[in-house]
Structures are given as C-alpha cells and as structure tokens.
Design a protein around this motif. Structure first.
Motif, PDB file in Angstrom:
ATOM      1  N   PRO A  21       0.800  -1.227   0.000  1.00 15.98           N
ATOM      2  CA  PRO A  21       0.000   0.000   0.000  1.00 15.98           C
ATOM      3  C   PRO A  21       0.835   1.280   0.000  1.00 15.98           C
ATOM      4  O   PRO A  21       0.367   2.330  -0.403  1.00 15.98           O
ATOM      5  CB  PRO A  21      -0.826  -0.105   1.283  1.00 15.98           C
ATOM      6  N   PHE A  22       2.093   1.168   0.428  1.00 14.38           N
ATOM      7  CA  PHE A  22       2.952   2.342   0.498  1.00 14.38           C
ATOM      8  C   PHE A  22       3.879   2.463  -0.706  1.00 14.38           C
ATOM      9  O   PHE A  22       4.645   3.408  -0.800  1.00 14.38           O
ATOM     10  CB  PHE A  22       3.788   2.295   1.781  1.00 14.38           C
ATOM     11  N   LEU A  23       3.833   1.506  -1.621  1.00 15.71           N
ATOM     12  CA  LEU A  23       4.708   1.516  -2.788  1.00 15.71           C
ATOM     13  C   LEU A  23       3.889   1.673  -4.067  1.00 15.71           C
ATOM     14  O   LEU A  23       2.735   1.280  -4.115  1.00 15.71           O
ATOM     15  CB  LEU A  23       5.502   0.203  -2.849  1.00 15.71           C
ATOM     16  N   PRO A  24       4.495   2.226  -5.113  1.00 14.90           N
ATOM     17  CA  PRO A  24       3.749   2.423  -6.370  1.00 14.90           C
ATOM     18  C   PRO A  24       3.752   1.177  -7.260  1.00 14.90           C
ATOM     19  O   PRO A  24       3.930   1.265  -8.456  1.00 14.90           O
ATOM     20  CB  PRO A  24       4.522   3.569  -7.025  1.00 14.90           C
ATOM     21  N   TYR A  25       3.578  -0.002  -6.663  1.00 18.71           N
ATOM     22  CA  TYR A  25       3.586  -1.252  -7.411  1.00 18.71           C
ATOM     23  C   TYR A  25       2.265  -1.975  -7.259  1.00 18.71           C
ATOM     24  O   TYR A  25       1.549  -1.784  -6.276  1.00 18.71           O
ATOM     25  CB  TYR A  25       4.701  -2.182  -6.934  1.00 18.71           C
ATOM     26  N   CYS A  26       1.998  -2.832  -8.216  1.00 14.33           N
ATOM     27  CA  CYS A  26       0.828  -3.695  -8.149  1.00 14.33           C
ATOM     28  C   CYS A  26       1.300  -5.130  -8.363  1.00 14.33           C
ATOM     29  O   CYS A  26       1.929  -5.422  -9.381  1.00 14.33           O
ATOM     30  CB  CYS A  26      -0.174  -3.299  -9.235  1.00 14.33           C
ATOM     31  N   VAL A  27       1.047  -6.009  -7.410  1.00 10.58           N
ATOM     32  CA  VAL A  27       1.437  -7.408  -7.534  1.00 10.58           C
ATOM     33  C   VAL A  27       0.158  -8.241  -7.544  1.00 10.58           C
ATOM     34  O   VAL A  27      -0.477  -8.424  -6.508  1.00 10.58           O
ATOM     35  CB  VAL A  27       2.357  -7.844  -6.376  1.00 10.58           C
ATOM     36  N   PRO A  28      -0.238  -8.734  -8.714  1.00 12.89           N
ATOM     37  CA  PRO A  28      -1.468  -9.526  -8.785  1.00 12.89           C
ATOM     38  C   PRO A  28      -1.253 -10.924  -8.239  1.00 12.89           C
ATOM     39  O   PRO A  28      -0.146 -11.463  -8.276  1.00 12.89           O
ATOM     40  CB  PRO A  28      -1.761  -9.580 -10.285  1.00 12.89           C
ATOM     41  N   ARG A  29      -2.327 -11.513  -7.724  1.00 15.61           N
ATOM     42  CA  ARG A  29      -2.278 -12.901  -7.258  1.00 15.61           C
ATOM     43  C   ARG A  29      -2.721 -13.804  -8.393  1.00 15.61           C
ATOM     44  O   ARG A  29      -3.809 -13.647  -8.930  1.00 15.61           O
ATOM     45  CB  ARG A  29      -3.190 -13.092  -6.062  1.00 15.61           C
ATOM     46  N   ILE A  30      -1.874 -14.751  -8.726  1.00 21.82           N
ATOM     47  CA  ILE A  30      -2.173 -15.708  -9.786  1.00 21.82           C
ATOM     48  C   ILE A  30      -2.580 -17.021  -9.132  1.00 21.82           C
ATOM     49  O   ILE A  30      -1.990 -17.436  -8.133  1.00 21.82           O
ATOM     50  CB  ILE A  30      -0.948 -15.891 -10.702  1.00 21.82           C
ATOM     51  N   ASP A  31      -3.577 -17.660  -9.707  1.00 19.34           N
ATOM     52  CA  ASP A  31      -4.095 -18.907  -9.177  1.00 19.34           C
ATOM     53  C   ASP A  31      -2.979 -19.941  -9.034  1.00 19.34           C
ATOM     54  O   ASP A  31      -2.129 -20.088  -9.913  1.00 19.34           O
ATOM     55  CB  ASP A  31      -5.182 -19.445 -10.108  1.00 19.34           C
ATOM     56  N   ARG A  32      -2.980 -20.646  -7.930  1.00 21.64           N
ATOM     57  CA  ARG A  32      -1.959 -21.661  -7.654  1.00 21.64           C
ATOM     58  C   ARG A  32      -1.943 -22.757  -8.712  1.00 21.64           C
ATOM     59  O   ARG A  32      -0.911 -23.338  -9.007  1.00 21.64           O
ATOM     60  CB  ARG A  32      -2.233 -22.258  -6.282  1.00 21.64           C
ATOM     61  N   TRP A  33      -3.077 -23.064  -9.278  1.00 23.20           N
ATOM     62  CA  TRP A  33      -3.193 -24.152 -10.241  1.00 23.20           C
ATOM     63  C   TRP A  33      -3.177 -23.658 -11.686  1.00 23.20           C
ATOM     64  O   TRP A  33      -3.540 -24.378 -12.603  1.00 23.20           O
ATOM     65  CB  TRP A  33      -4.456 -24.962  -9.968  1.00 23.20           C
ATOM     66  N   PHE A  34      -2.735 -22.435 -11.918  1.00 20.32           N
ATOM     67  CA  PHE A  34      -2.601 -21.912 -13.279  1.00 20.32           C
ATOM     68  C   PHE A  34      -1.576 -22.765 -14.034  1.00 20.32           C
ATOM     69  O   PHE A  34      -0.454 -22.956 -13.563  1.00 20.32           O
ATOM     70  CB  PHE A  34      -2.151 -20.450 -13.224  1.00 20.32           C
ATOM     71  N   PRO A  35      -1.922 -23.296 -15.223  1.00 21.76           N
ATOM     72  CA  PRO A  35      -1.024 -24.215 -15.943  1.00 21.76           C
ATOM     73  C   PRO A  35       0.107 -23.474 -16.655  1.00 21.76           C
ATOM     74  O   PRO A  35       0.180 -23.444 -17.887  1.00 21.76           O
ATOM     75  CB  PRO A  35      -1.970 -24.911 -16.928  1.00 21.76           C
ATOM     76  N   SER A  36       1.011 -22.886 -15.912  1.00 17.08           N
ATOM     77  CA  SER A  36       2.039 -22.036 -16.504  1.00 17.08           C
ATOM     78  C   SER A  36       3.068 -22.809 -17.323  1.00 17.08           C
ATOM     79  O   SER A  36       3.548 -22.321 -18.333  1.00 17.08           O
ATOM     80  CB  SER A  36       2.754 -21.249 -15.409  1.00 17.08           C
ATOM     81  N   SER A  37       3.416 -24.009 -16.910  1.00 14.06           N
ATOM     82  CA  SER A  37       4.433 -24.753 -17.650  1.00 14.06           C
ATOM     83  C   SER A  37       3.832 -25.625 -18.744  1.00 14.06           C
ATOM     84  O   SER A  37       4.551 -26.149 -19.580  1.00 14.06           O
ATOM     85  CB  SER A  37       5.264 -25.612 -16.696  1.00 14.06           C
ATOM     86  N   GLN A  38       2.516 -25.802 -18.752  1.00 12.50           N
ATOM     87  CA  GLN A  38       1.864 -26.654 -19.747  1.00 12.50           C
ATOM     88  C   GLN A  38       1.431 -25.891 -20.984  1.00 12.50           C
ATOM     89  O   GLN A  38       1.233 -26.483 -22.032  1.00 12.50           O
ATOM     90  CB  GLN A  38       0.637 -27.330 -19.138  1.00 12.50           C
ATOM     91  N   ALA A  39       1.274 -24.592 -20.887  1.00 11.60           N
ATOM     92  CA  ALA A  39       0.786 -23.797 -22.011  1.00 11.60           C
ATOM     93  C   ALA A  39       1.962 -23.240 -22.802  1.00 11.60           C
ATOM     94  O   ALA A  39       2.952 -22.785 -22.230  1.00 11.60           O
ATOM     95  CB  ALA A  39      -0.086 -22.656 -21.509  1.00 11.60           C
ATOM     96  N   CYS A  40       1.845 -23.269 -24.113  1.00  9.80           N
ATOM     97  CA  CYS A  40       2.874 -22.707 -24.984  1.00  9.80           C
ATOM     98  C   CYS A  40       2.803 -21.182 -24.879  1.00  9.80           C
ATOM     99  O   CYS A  40       1.729 -20.590 -25.024  1.00  9.80           O
ATOM    100  CB  CYS A  40       2.629 -23.161 -26.422  1.00  9.80           C
ATOM    101  N   SER A  41       3.950 -20.549 -24.626  1.00  6.45           N
ATOM    102  CA  SER A  41       3.966 -19.095 -24.482  1.00  6.45           C
ATOM    103  C   SER A  41       3.895 -18.381 -25.827  1.00  6.45           C
ATOM    104  O   SER A  41       3.699 -17.171 -25.870  1.00  6.45           O
ATOM    105  CB  SER A  41       5.224 -18.658 -23.725  1.00  6.45           C
ATOM    106  N   VAL A  42       4.019 -19.110 -26.931  1.00  3.19           N
ATOM    107  CA  VAL A  42       3.965 -18.507 -28.256  1.00  3.19           C
ATOM    108  C   VAL A  42       2.541 -18.520 -28.806  1.00  3.19           C
ATOM    109  O   VAL A  42       2.000 -17.488 -29.191  1.00  3.19           O
ATOM    110  CB  VAL A  42       4.932 -19.229 -29.228  1.00  3.19           C
ATOM    111  N   CYS A  43       1.909 -19.706 -28.805  1.00  2.00           N
ATOM    112  CA  CYS A  43       0.586 -19.813 -29.437  1.00  2.00           C
ATOM    113  C   CYS A  43      -0.547 -20.097 -28.449  1.00  2.00           C
ATOM    114  O   CYS A  43      -1.711 -20.017 -28.806  1.00  2.00           O
ATOM    115  CB  CYS A  43       0.605 -20.906 -30.508  1.00  2.00           C
ATOM    116  N   GLY A  44      -0.218 -20.448 -27.190  1.00  4.27           N
ATOM    117  CA  GLY A  44      -1.255 -20.695 -26.194  1.00  4.27           C
ATOM    118  C   GLY A  44      -1.757 -22.124 -26.136  1.00  4.27           C
ATOM    119  O   GLY A  44      -2.649 -22.436 -25.353  1.00  4.27           O
ATOM    120  N   TYR A  45      -1.190 -23.020 -26.941  1.00  4.49           N
ATOM    121  CA  TYR A  45      -1.610 -24.426 -26.941  1.00  4.49           C
ATOM    122  C   TYR A  45      -1.337 -25.045 -25.579  1.00  4.49           C
ATOM    123  O   TYR A  45      -0.264 -24.868 -25.012  1.00  4.49           O
ATOM    124  CB  TYR A  45      -0.858 -25.199 -28.028  1.00  4.49           C
ATOM    125  N   LYS A  46      -2.308 -25.780 -25.022  1.00  4.19           N
ATOM    126  CA  LYS A  46      -2.155 -26.404 -23.710  1.00  4.19           C
ATOM    127  C   LYS A  46      -1.774 -27.866 -23.899  1.00  4.19           C
ATOM    128  O   LYS A  46      -2.580 -28.677 -24.332  1.00  4.19           O
ATOM    129  CB  LYS A  46      -3.448 -26.278 -22.912  1.00  4.19           C
TER     130      LYS A  46
END
Length: 87
Positions: A21-46
């Motif tokens: 609250p005292f800093l000019p940053y925003c840190v969003p909370r991402i779902d723990r089960w978000f498939p970050s390593s399973q999705a292709c970062s180029v085309c989005g294929y899961k």
C-alpha cells in the motif's frame, strides 16, 4: 525443512501485503493451479503431456517452437499477471 520453506514463503507474502500500500507497485495474485508450464507461451496451446516434472524441455505440437519448462512458465506467469492487472 518443508515447514521452514513454507514459513519463509508465508512471511514474504505477509511482508508484501504490508508494504505494497505504500509503494507504487501492483502485484497480482495468480491462481496456484494456473497451468504455466503446460501452455505454450507462443501460441497458447495447452500440452497436457507435460505434467511429468522430469520433462524439462518440450516442443509445441501446434507451432513447433522449443520450450524450456522454467522459462516458458516464467513467460506465462508474467503474461497472466499483466492480463489480471489490465482487466
């Protein structure tokens, strides 16, 4: 050892909640089960075959790009955070 790792992570989260609250940053909370390593970062294929943690590199069957598991996950987590912030 697992407890100390959890405690360190928890302490870091509490510190962020207090300081943000005292800093000019925003840190969003991402779902723990978000498939970050399973999705292709180029085309989005899961790719559901990537659940094996021993598989460190993979090729996307859709766009044929080569991915390192950790780098791909970092790119996807950043993109999800930006999506949450811009929404």
């Amino acid at each position: 050892m697992r407890f100390f790792r959890w405690m360190y992570c928890r302490t870091f989260q509490i510190g962020l909640r207090i300081a943000l609250p005292f800093l000019p940053y925003c840190v969003p909370r991402i779902d723990r089960w978000f498939p970050s390593s399973q999705a292709c970062s180029v085309c989005g294929y899961k790719n559901l075959e990537i659940k094996d943690l021993g598989m460190r590199e993979w090729d996307c069957p859709n766009c044929k790009s080569h991915h390192d598991r950790d780098v791909n996950a970092a790119i996807n987590i950043r993109a999800e955070g930006m999506r949450i912030v811009m929404a």
